[in-house]
Design a protein around this motif. Structure first.
Motif, PDB file in Angstrom:
ATOM      1  N   LYS B   6       1.527 -20.530  15.322  1.00 19.87           N
ATOM      2  CA  LYS B   6       0.677 -19.908  16.193  1.00 19.87           C
ATOM      3  C   LYS B   6      -0.524 -20.893  16.640  1.00 19.87           C
ATOM      4  O   LYS B   6      -0.772 -20.966  17.873  1.00 19.87           O
ATOM      5  CB  LYS B   6      -0.012 -18.572  16.227  1.00 19.87           C
ATOM      6  N   ILE B  48       6.479 -12.384  27.418  1.00 20.41           N
ATOM      7  CA  ILE B  48       6.503 -11.057  26.764  1.00 20.41           C
ATOM      8  C   ILE B  48       7.715 -10.165  27.217  1.00 20.41           C
ATOM      9  O   ILE B  48       8.198  -9.606  26.509  1.00 20.41           O
ATOM     10  CB  ILE B  48       5.079 -10.580  27.138  1.00 20.41           C
ATOM     11  N   TRP B 177      -3.152 -17.197  23.503  1.00 21.85           N
ATOM     12  CA  TRP B 177      -3.477 -16.812  22.294  1.00 21.85           C
ATOM     13  C   TRP B 177      -2.903 -15.075  22.230  1.00 21.85           C
ATOM     14  O   TRP B 177      -2.340 -14.941  21.111  1.00 21.85           O
ATOM     15  CB  TRP B 177      -4.956 -16.900  22.238  1.00 21.85           C
ATOM     16  N   LEU B 178      -3.210 -14.379  23.265  1.00 26.57           N
ATOM     17  CA  LEU B 178      -2.864 -13.031  23.043  1.00 26.57           C
ATOM     18  C   LEU B 178      -1.216 -12.849  23.046  1.00 26.57           C
ATOM     19  O   LEU B 178      -0.736 -11.905  22.111  1.00 26.57           O
ATOM     20  CB  LEU B 178      -3.408 -12.226  24.423  1.00 26.57           C
ATOM     21  N   ALA B 179      -0.606 -13.547  23.746  1.00 25.29           N
ATOM     22  CA  ALA B 179       0.813 -13.448  23.573  1.00 25.29           C
ATOM     23  C   ALA B 179       1.246 -13.922  22.316  1.00 25.29           C
ATOM     24  O   ALA B 179       2.388 -13.506  21.622  1.00 25.29           O
ATOM     25  CB  ALA B 179       1.601 -14.438  24.653  1.00 25.29           C
ATOM     26  N   ASN B 181      -0.315 -14.009  19.685  1.00 26.88           N
ATOM     27  CA  ASN B 181      -0.760 -12.744  18.645  1.00 26.88           C
ATOM     28  C   ASN B 181       0.127 -11.767  18.581  1.00 26.88           C
ATOM     29  O   ASN B 181       0.851 -11.252  17.617  1.00 26.88           O
ATOM     30  CB  ASN B 181      -1.959 -12.177  18.954  1.00 26.88           C
ATOM     31  N   LEU B 182       0.764 -11.394  19.814  1.00 26.96           N
ATOM     32  CA  LEU B 182       1.846 -10.227  19.799  1.00 26.96           C
ATOM     33  C   LEU B 182       3.133 -10.472  19.380  1.00 26.96           C
ATOM     34  O   LEU B 182       3.571  -9.558  18.605  1.00 26.96           O
ATOM     35  CB  LEU B 182       1.988  -9.876  21.449  1.00 26.96           C
ATOM     36  N   ASP B 184       3.945 -12.119  16.651  1.00 27.15           N
ATOM     37  CA  ASP B 184       4.114 -11.774  15.176  1.00 27.15           C
ATOM     38  C   ASP B 184       3.165 -10.430  14.482  1.00 27.15           C
ATOM     39  O   ASP B 184       2.567 -10.540  13.905  1.00 27.15           O
ATOM     40  CB  ASP B 184       3.378 -13.018  14.317  1.00 27.15           C
ATOM     41  N   SER B 185       3.432  -9.460  15.573  1.00 28.94           N
ATOM     42  CA  SER B 185       2.809  -8.289  15.370  1.00 28.94           C
ATOM     43  C   SER B 185       3.658  -7.155  15.372  1.00 28.94           C
ATOM     44  O   SER B 185       4.991  -7.309  15.853  1.00 28.94           O
ATOM     45  CB  SER B 185       1.851  -8.006  16.275  1.00 28.94           C
ATOM     46  N   PRO B 186       3.324  -5.994  14.909  1.00 22.54           N
ATOM     47  CA  PRO B 186       4.316  -4.876  14.765  1.00 22.54           C
ATOM     48  C   PRO B 186       4.967  -4.605  16.132  1.00 22.54           C
ATOM     49  O   PRO B 186       6.141  -4.411  16.360  1.00 22.54           O
ATOM     50  CB  PRO B 186       3.459  -3.630  14.516  1.00 22.54           C
ATOM     51  N   THR B 187       4.071  -4.744  17.422  1.00 21.51           N
ATOM     52  CA  THR B 187       4.541  -4.485  18.477  1.00 21.51           C
ATOM     53  C   THR B 187       5.390  -5.594  18.794  1.00 21.51           C
ATOM     54  O   THR B 187       6.685  -5.306  19.501  1.00 21.51           O
ATOM     55  CB  THR B 187       3.563  -4.368  19.673  1.00 21.51           C
ATOM     56  N   GLY B 188       5.166  -6.656  18.550  1.00 14.38           N
ATOM     57  CA  GLY B 188       5.983  -7.950  18.906  1.00 14.38           C
ATOM     58  C   GLY B 188       7.461  -7.753  18.350  1.00 14.38           C
ATOM     59  O   GLY B 188       8.476  -8.153  18.751  1.00 14.38           O
ATOM     60  N   VAL B 218       1.834  -5.028  30.271  1.00 16.07           N
ATOM     61  CA  VAL B 218       0.919  -6.278  29.767  1.00 16.07           C
ATOM     62  C   VAL B 218       1.493  -7.234  30.790  1.00 16.07           C
ATOM     63  O   VAL B 218       0.531  -8.238  31.218  1.00 16.07           O
ATOM     64  CB  VAL B 218       1.266  -6.545  28.409  1.00 16.07           C
ATOM     65  N   TYR B 222      -0.892  -9.756  33.455  1.00 15.87           N
ATOM     66  CA  TYR B 222      -0.617 -11.339  33.505  1.00 15.87           C
ATOM     67  C   TYR B 222      -0.480 -11.843  34.694  1.00 15.87           C
ATOM     68  O   TYR B 222      -1.182 -12.656  35.471  1.00 15.87           O
ATOM     69  CB  TYR B 222       0.430 -11.956  32.505  1.00 15.87           C
TER      70      TYR B 222
END
Lengths: 263, 319, 290
Positions: B6, B48, B177-179, B181-182, B184-188, B218, B222
């Protein structure tokens, strides 16, 4: 002990043809129940109804006394029902670790805004999932390949990966659809051991499997389907001696296997 | 020390954005750069939606249109300051995406493509036809954001191109940065899982409609922000911003560059934005070249340009 | 009353063109599983090529025949060069490929022909016929008759000839078709050629009414696509019903509501149909297997 999963008179028809017809049986916590029958007997269809992918046209499925018939799969998962697939439904672009991490989805509580901004709550659940997932991968001896993409792994490894993902939900009942299909003798033995171990921890297990040796060895109870109907059920030894079962399915070769397994 | 992917991606992005002006032969290139970054924002949304969640949209330019016309109309009719109009447009886009997304996202593949295409065309039709508000096909002027004035008051004199270069770069990097983050996250992970197998995703407890909807909303935001910045930079906006071709452009940039990664998609935006601007000599052949590039890349480099290049480089290193 | 008849007549004319477009989509979709966004370009090319043929002094039937053959050859080439090499690619890639092809063809037409608007006189003159107080151009009858004939010939082709049945078999199950010895590659090429030819027919018939230019293809493709989806993607009968329905609804909207929003009808309709009847009006229902 009372039944955890209780199936009564379950059936479904596709275009007028009854694929499964009036099947009833029950699974208790910690018990391994196997569903056997020739190809096309309706075993996978039965699984798809229990796990909410198909809407039954008759009958009921109860979990812990609660009617869960035709409930959305993700809500069933929340109630502790987890499954694997005969033909593998894995996430090929994701690493082994991530495949098992998504199995923790229900405990992660994914919320899109905290996840976008990588708030500490989001990062904490990712870390927790990763730790748990790694432990599970270790349990199915796949931890060495944790960071490899699932699509790059062998079939036997993927079978175990799918079980690890299903276990990540910490299910109360686990539906395994041919977990040993395509596995060699060593892998089958490993899966056998794993299933027994999971059952010993109190998880109810419903198993579809063609490997009769495995079925006879680990099942407490066997349900036999033929042409969508239940033709017999009982302890392995009982079922193996049932003339109707022998006629419909096992044949001489199967009976030999059974006797061999009993020895 | 090993840098997390990231931060490596972000570092590369920041370095490229900061270093590029050193090689600009003229001020014109700042504008090209700003345009690249504005498209880069929209394609990050596509990453996304398409790359993570595996859902197609051929109508996201509609949201860009909402963002753009919010900047033109909200300050005039609602007395909202121009900066807040960007947020207003984003909120409007998110709300519309939320309402329309639920029924539409039940569809798959081509059916989803056509439904989103219809949505985008309806939005552009409204912008085109409600001329008493939108100025119709001639477009409409956009009130000044007031950034340059603000900087001038602080004693800084910056050219418009230069200013928008840095503003758009900042927003794009924030978006990247937001994308990232997403990802490698639970939502992602839930999104990527339902991309891989919807059935399996459902059985492990993922609320598939909810997560698809989140990705859709989301990505609409964008697109909306991208449209807003385009309007603010050009100070004039026409319904083309919401048109079918702009939607196609967004998807094409992302997929051409490599829709599964933010860097890849931005790479695609860079190429498809810069080429027509820089090769004006070939203006006549622009359509043919664009069409040909789209076909050839999809046939020969189906993962997109950047991933294919990286794979090749990696292959060479390992030899 | 005569208003209504007027709207119905013009709706049927446009609807016949949409039906031919939708039929083109359907044939290619059935053969290859691809939704061809370049379908509208075939219509444009049919019109443009005929216009240039006539302008060059060719007799109308010859100009039309050359336009149909040329467009059909282009359809075959499109399949060979862009679609066949991308077999099995994800839907997004295929969408980009066919949109890329549409953009390419549009650019090529702008370069090869020109960027002006073109038309030629109707085949049976320009004097409007009067029917019960409504008027209709003789060319509209040509369009409607041409579409009817095309559908009828195609029906005969699919139901009476071995090749036609092979196409249907391939659409149904490509693997099984190739196992029983059907050359599925040839079927693909045939489908693209046929579909392009149908597009060209629609284009050369309707150009005297609507005129044509190098950049009219995309809008046509979208309307035809809407018609195909409305009727149910994959069903030729659905293409006919969807096309006519869409044409009439557009005409009624233009007449009674707002001519500016007549194009909105197709897209509102499509969103509604897809939401509530995902298989379209006449499409087949499919079940996922797990």
């Amino acid at each position: 002990m009372s039944a955890l999963l209780d199936i009564s008179d379950l059936g479904i028809a596709f275009g007028g043809i009854k694929a499964v017809d009036g099947v009833s049986f029950a699974v208790r916590p910690g018990e391994i129940v196997s569903v056997i029958g020739p190809n096309g007997a309706g075993k996978t269809t039965l699984f798809n109804m229990i796990s909410g992918l198909y809407r039954p046209s008759q009958g009921q499925v109860r979990l812990d006394g609660r009617d869960i018939t035709a409930m959305e799969p993700h809500l069933l998962a929340r109630l502790g029902l987890s499954r694997t697939f005969q033909n593998l439904q894995l996430f090929g672009d994701m690493t082994l670790l991530e495949n098992v991490m998504v199995g923790h989805h229900l405990r992660e509580r994914a919320h899109v805004l905290p996840d976008l901004f990588a708030l500490s709550s989001s990062r904490r659940s990712t870390r927790a999932s990763a730790d748990n997932a790694l432990a599970l991968l270790r349990r199915v001896r796949l931890d060495k390949g944790a960071y490899r993409e699932a699509r790059a792994m062998s079939y036997g490894a993927l079978k175990r990966l799918e079980i690890a993902r299903a276990l990540a939900l910490e299910p109360r009942i686990l539906l395994l659809d041919e977990p040993a299909a395509g596995c060699n003798a060593v892998e089958t033995a490993e899966i056998d051991e794993l299933i027994a171990e999971v059952a010993a921890s109190g998880v109810a297990i419903l198993l579809v499997e063609h490997d009769m040796k495995l079925v006879m060895k680990i099942s407490a109870h066997i349900v036999v389907l033929d042409h969508g109907r239940k033709i017999a059920e009982g302890a392995p030894a009982e079922v193996a001696r049932d003339p109707q079962v022998i006629a419909a399915y096992l044949g001489q070769h199967g009976q030999d296997q059974v006797l061999h397994a009993e020895r | 020390m090993q840098l997390k992917p990231k931060y490596l991606s972000l570092l590369i992005l920041v370095l490229l954005v900061a270093a590029a002006p050193l090689f600009f032969p003229s001020g014109f290139y700042y504008r090209v750069g700003a345009l690249i970054f504005i498209n880069g924002i929209a394609v990050t949304g596509m990453v996304i939606l398409i790359g993570y969640a595996g859902q197609i949209s051929l109508g996201h330019a509609g949201f860009a249109g909402i963002g753009a016309y919010s900047c033109a109309l909200a300050p005039v009719y609602l007395n909202i300051p121009p900066v807040a109009a960007i947020a207003f447009g984003a909120a409007l886009s998110a709300a519309l995406a939320w309402v329309v997304g639920r029924p539409i996202l039940k569809l798959h593949g081509y059916y989803l493509g056509v439904a989103t295409l219809g949505l985008g065309i309806l939005i552009s039709m409204v912008l085109l036809n409600e001329a008493q508000w939108t100025g119709g096909p001639d477009g409409i002027a956009v009130p000044d954001l007031g950034l340059r004035g603000l900087l001038r008051d602080m004693g800084l004199r910056v050219g418009a191109g230069e200013l928008w270069y840095w503003v758009a770069a900042l927003v794009m990097i924030l978006g990247a940065w937001l994308a990232l983050n997403l990802f490698d996250s639970p939502t992602g992970r839930a999104l990527r899982a339902l991309h891989g197998s919807e059935v399996a995703a459902r059985t492990i407890g993922i609320d598939v409609p909810r997560h698809k909807l989140h990705a859709f909303v989301v990505s609409a935001v964008y697109a909306s922000v991208s449209g807003s910045l385009l309007a603010q930079m050009n100070r004039l906006i026409t319904p083309d911003v919401a048109g079918f071709m702009h939607s196609v452009q967004m998807v094409t940039m992302a997929v051409l560059g490599g829709v599964s990664s933010v860097l890849g998609a931005i790479f695609g935006a860079t190429i498809l934005t810069a080429l027509p601007q820089l090769l004006t000599v070939f203006h006549q052949y622009e359509h043919m070249v664009l069409g040909l590039v789209m076909i050839l890349v999809m046939i020969f480099l189906p993962d997109g340009l950047l991933p294919s290049i990286l794979k090749r480089l990696k292959g060479r290193n390992e030899e | 009353m005569s208003d209504l008849l007027q709207f119905l007549l013009s709706g049927l004319t446009v609807g016949a063109v949409y039906a031919l477009l939708a039929l083109g989509f359907t044939i290619i979709f059935n053969a290859s599983g691809v939704v061809n966004f370049a379908q509208g370009e075939f219509v444009m090319l049919g019109g443009m090529a005929t216009a240039f043929g006539i302008a060059a002094g060719l007799p109308v039937p010859l100009a039309a025949l050359l336009a149909i053959l040329g467009t059909a050859a282009l359809g075959v080439a499109l399949n060979a060069l862009a679609i066949a090499p991308a077999r099995g690619a994800p839907v997004v890639s295929l969408i980009i490929i066919t949109i890329g092809a549409a953009i390419f063809l549009q650019g090529a037409a702008g370069l090869l022909f020109d960027k002006q608007i073109h038309r030629y006189p109707g085949f049976s003159g320009e004097a409007a016929l009067r029917i019960l107080g409504a008027t209709i151009l003789p060319q509209s009858l040509w369009v409607i008759a041409g579409a009817t004939l095309t559908f009828a010939l195609l029906w005969l082709f699919f139901s009476r000839t071995l090749t036609g049945k092979a196409v249907l078999a391939t659409a149904n199950n490509p693997l099984a078709a190739s196992l029983v010895g059907i050359n599925t590659r040839a079927i693909m090429a045939l489908s693209f050629g046929l579909s392009a030819a149908i597009g060209a027919v629609a284009g050369l018939l309707v150009t005297p009414i609507t005129m044509t230019a190098y950049n009219t293809g995309v809008a046509l493709a979208l309307s035809g696509f809407a018609a195909a989806m409305l009727g149910g993607l994959g069903s030729p009968l659905g293409a006919l019903v969807g096309g006519l329905l869409l044409g009439v609804l557009e005409a009624l909207t233009a007449g009674y509501v707002s001519s500016q929003y007549k194009d909105a009808v197709s897209f509102i309709l499509i969103i509604l149909v897809l939401t509530f009847l995902p298989q379209g009006l006449l499409g087949r229902k499919s079940t996922d297997r797990v």
